[in-house]
Design a protein around this motif. Structure first.
Motif, PDB file in Angstrom:
ATOM      1  N   ARG A 194     -78.607  45.724 -16.095  1.00  0.00           N
ATOM      2  CA  ARG A 194     -76.877  46.080 -16.511  1.00  0.00           C
ATOM      3  C   ARG A 194     -76.137  45.367 -15.422  1.00  0.00           C
ATOM      4  O   ARG A 194     -74.919  44.691 -15.681  1.00  0.00           O
ATOM      5  N   ALA A 195     -76.169  44.790 -14.386  1.00  0.00           N
ATOM      6  CA  ALA A 195     -75.913  43.120 -13.387  1.00  0.00           C
ATOM      7  C   ALA A 195     -76.146  42.103 -14.261  1.00  0.00           C
ATOM      8  O   ALA A 195     -75.767  41.439 -14.247  1.00  0.00           O
ATOM      9  N   ARG A 196     -77.443  41.538 -14.963  1.00  0.00           N
ATOM     10  CA  ARG A 196     -77.531  41.089 -15.851  1.00  0.00           C
ATOM     11  C   ARG A 196     -76.986  40.892 -17.061  1.00  0.00           C
ATOM     12  O   ARG A 196     -75.719  39.550 -17.118  1.00  0.00           O
ATOM     13  N   GLN A 197     -76.510  41.614 -17.310  1.00  0.00           N
ATOM     14  CA  GLN A 197     -75.796  42.295 -18.290  1.00  0.00           C
ATOM     15  C   GLN A 197     -73.704  41.683 -18.046  1.00  0.00           C
ATOM     16  O   GLN A 197     -73.476  41.187 -18.815  1.00  0.00           O
ATOM     17  N   PHE A 198     -73.820  41.785 -16.718  1.00  0.00           N
ATOM     18  CA  PHE A 198     -72.334  42.019 -16.553  1.00  0.00           C
ATOM     19  C   PHE A 198     -72.254  40.209 -16.629  1.00  0.00           C
ATOM     20  O   PHE A 198     -71.074  40.019 -16.770  1.00  0.00           O
ATOM     21  N   LEU A 199     -73.013  39.586 -16.011  1.00  0.00           N
ATOM     22  CA  LEU A 199     -73.053  38.668 -15.387  1.00  0.00           C
ATOM     23  C   LEU A 199     -73.151  37.890 -16.757  1.00  0.00           C
ATOM     24  O   LEU A 199     -72.483  36.676 -16.409  1.00  0.00           O
ATOM     25  N   ALA A 200     -73.580  37.854 -17.661  1.00  0.00           N
ATOM     26  CA  ALA A 200     -73.799  36.564 -18.801  1.00  0.00           C
ATOM     27  C   ALA A 200     -72.860  37.260 -19.724  1.00  0.00           C
ATOM     28  O   ALA A 200     -72.557  35.696 -20.189  1.00  0.00           O
ATOM     29  N   ARG A 201     -71.712  39.213 -19.623  1.00  0.00           N
ATOM     30  CA  ARG A 201     -70.684  38.173 -20.466  1.00  0.00           C
ATOM     31  C   ARG A 201     -69.990  37.202 -19.387  1.00  0.00           C
ATOM     32  O   ARG A 201     -68.706  36.706 -20.140  1.00  0.00           O
ATOM     33  N   LEU A 202     -69.572  37.707 -18.358  1.00  0.00           N
ATOM     34  CA  LEU A 202     -68.891  36.603 -17.874  1.00  0.00           C
ATOM     35  C   LEU A 202     -69.226  35.757 -18.218  1.00  0.00           C
ATOM     36  O   LEU A 202     -68.060  34.333 -17.531  1.00  0.00           O
ATOM     37  N   LEU A 203     -69.883  34.681 -17.687  1.00  0.00           N
ATOM     38  CA  LEU A 203     -70.410  33.305 -17.895  1.00  0.00           C
ATOM     39  C   LEU A 203     -70.365  33.338 -19.559  1.00  0.00           C
ATOM     40  O   LEU A 203     -69.453  32.063 -19.877  1.00  0.00           O
ATOM     41  N   LYS A 204     -70.153  33.949 -20.704  1.00  0.00           N
ATOM     42  CA  LYS A 204     -70.084  33.864 -21.907  1.00  0.00           C
ATOM     43  C   LYS A 204     -68.230  33.616 -21.869  1.00  0.00           C
ATOM     44  O   LYS A 204     -67.572  32.816 -22.661  1.00  0.00           O
TER      45      LYS A 204
END
Ligand SMILES: Nc1ncnc2c1ncn2[C@@H]1O[C@H](COP(=O)(O)OP(=O)(O)OP(=O)(O)O)[C@@H](O)[C@H]1O
Ligand SMILES: [Mg+2]
Lengths: 274, 286
Positions: free
Chosen positions: A247-257
């Protein structure tokens, strides 16, 4: 004696409104002098958690301690007795709070806002409160604007006044709920710089934020919440480079996007530090 | 020529005078109204309904001045008392306690929902009938400490004051509730987080700002109260309308004396307006 007690200690704390659960069974300690960034998607329960620590919201389960003192209740052998307003307000003196929308008192000047806590709550003489308030306004760089009303100040200036107002109570913990979220991008820096200066002074802080610059550069620790639970609790460097949970990975990926955060550091963020 | 045509107006535009839009409709309506009013006033003077010398004669007649003063005293006291009642009622309504909140709602419904005139007559006539004597006694004492017929206590002045204050208190309750609710919860949270007690939050953060908001509405109510004192004429309180009625029933100068009363009410209204404007300036800006 209170020196080695944690500044904030949460023991199985939960909060719900009927069927709506803000968070459940949250436990962690914040040692004195630590700066914690609370991260997580919208609705994760970050704001509610902060408001439960100084009892702007009552809790549904668990216990909240500040420097070993049980917040909001008196404990006997058989029950927890809710404290009266006067007693809870005594406990709140040592817990400062800064809000997303500044919430300055609109009928008071910047100086009067900063003096309000010492004057009204602590009953300090006017001259003494004034000296304290002027020193704090100088610290946040607003001496020139001390006689302005909130409506006459920019968002960044208002937030710095709000920080000074909270500091005027000399809080042992400072809770900041998205202190930069309502600011225009070019005003974020001045508030981040103020918060960084506080961190360097050793002020204990818990900062709910969507600003990755605060989380990475100011905080000592990242607590990542989602769906009303603490999902990850780690050092900022570890959180941003190698998040353990999906979930943290997804959260960071969304932020990056969305282009909000881009490890490694962008030049703009390095500017903000100086 | 036809080639240069389109370019010419563009070049000349800067030098042309600006003609404001004429709103003819407003001027025409205004003119008709002024002519109409002038015709009525002129008609009145020509047919001797209105004699200006009589107005001058009675304007500062001692009984009339006393009547105006009585109206001012009654209206001002009623404003003070109704503000206190209104504040208490508003705080009860917002207390979150279902009994207090319900009591307040019922009070507002009853006293706002019945005509003021009926309430005045009620206090003056019905209460003495319901409770013929007022008795104050202490426990363990043989006789009453104090006993008197209710009619002695309930004078026209007191009945009028009670009637106006209680009726107005219901309106004030709603005005103050609106003022209190207009202050955002963010400021309350911030004050609470600083360590203020709920009482301190109210007196230092909510009340000063709510006060500023409700001043215009209170000015309105003050003016209404000053004029509503004329209702007390029905229960024999010597306010202006009563005095004026007594005079014109003997000399039959009805229009002049009513005009005198109107002039005094306008003077009282002007006073209230001045006070309101002063208060609005006194409160700090937001
Ligand atoms: N007064 C309330 N009554 C009912 N539910 C509430 C109330 N306040 C918050 N909630 C709910 O609690 C949950 C957590 O809200 P909270 O504001 O703490 O989230 P957050 O992490 O601060 O989100 P954001 O990043 O958008 O500020 C949400 O589902 C929200 O709808
Ligand atoms: Mg939030």
């Amino acid at each position: 004696m209170t020196d080695n007690l944690p500044a904030v200690s949460l023991h199985g704390v939960g909060k719900s409104w009927g069927p709506v659960v803000a968070f459940e069974n949250v436990s962690f300690d914040v040692p004195r002098g630590q700066v914690v960034a609370l991260l997580g998607p919208s609705g994760a329960g970050k704001s509610t958690l902060l408001r439960c620590i100084n009892r702007l919201e009552g809790i549904s389960a668990g216990r909240v301690y500040a420097y070993g003192e049980l917040i909001g209740y008196r404990e006997t052998e058989t029950a927890l007795h809710e404290l009266a307003d006067a007693q809870v307000s005594l406990q709140r003196r040592q817990i400062g709070m800064v809000f997303q929308h500044f919430n300055l008192f609109r009928h008071m000047t910047a100086l009067e806002n900063v003096m309000s806590g010492p004057r009204i709550v602590l009953g300090l003489p006017k001259a003494e409160a004034r000296i304290r308030a002027e020193a704090l306004l100088a610290k946040v760089g607003l001496t020139a604007r001390k006689d302005a009303y909130p409506a006459q100040l920019s968002g960044g200036q208002q937030q710095r006044v709000a920080i000074a107002r909270a500091l005027a109570m000399e809080p042992r913990v400072l809770l900041l709920d998205e202190p930069t979220s309502a600011l225009d991008p070019e005003l974020v820096q001045e508030v981040v710089a103020t918060i960084r200066a506080l961190a360097e002074d050793g002020q204990t802080m818990m900062i709910a934020t969507h600003d990755m610059a605060i989380a990475r550069d100011v905080a000592d620790r990242v607590i990542f919440m989602e769906g009303g639970a603490v999902v990850e609790d780690s050092a900022p460097a570890a959180f941003f480079t190698s998040p353990r949970s999906d979930r943290a990975r997804q959260f960071l990926a969304r932020l990056l996007k969305d282009g909000q955060a881009a490890p490694p550091q962008s030049p703009a963020q390095q500017d903000a530090r100086s | 020529m036809s080639v240069a045509g389109p370019a010419a107006p563009v070049l000349a535009a800067a030098a042309l005078p600006i003609v404001a839009q004429r709103r003819w409709g407003g001027w025409v309506v205004g003119g008709i109204v002024v002519a109409f009013v002038a015709a009525i006033v002129w008609g009145g003077i020509r047919s001797r309904i209105l004699d200006l010398t009589i107005i001058g004669e009675y304007l500062f007649h001692p009984a009339i001045v006393a009547g105006a003063l009585n109206a001012l005293i009654l209206g001002t006291l009623a404003l003070g008392i109704s503000s206190v009642i209104g504040l208490i009622s508003a705080l009860m309504r917002l207390s979150g306690n279902p009994i207090l909140s319900g009591l307040s709602a019922v009070y507002v419904y009853l006293f706002r929902g019945t005509p003021m005139l009926i309430q005045l007559v009620f206090w003056f006539n019905a209460v003495p009938t319901m409770f013929p004597t007022i008795t104050i006694s202490l426990p363990f004492l043989p006789g009453p400490l104090f006993e008197t017929p209710t009619t002695v206590v309930v004078t026209p002045f007191l009945a009028a004051l009670a009637g106006l204050s209680l009726a107005e208190g219901a309106y004030m309750s709603e005005i103050m509730r609106a003022g209190i609710m207009a202050i955002d919860n963010g400021q309350r949270s911030a004050a609470t987080a600083l360590g203020m007690t709920q009482r301190q939050v109210f007196t230092h953060v909510v009340a000063p700002q709510a006060g500023r908001i409700i001043v215009p509405a209170c000015g309105n109510q003050y003016i209404m109260l000053l004029k509503s004192t004329s209702l007390a004429s029905t229960i024999g309180y010597p306010e202006m309308l009563r005095v004026v009625t007594d005079i014109y029933s003997s000399n039959f100068r009805v229009v002049e004396l009513l005009t005198v009363a109107a002039i005094w009410y306008l003077a009282l209204t002007a006073l209230a307006t001045v006070i309101q404007t002063g208060l609005e300036k006194r409160f700090p800006p937001r």
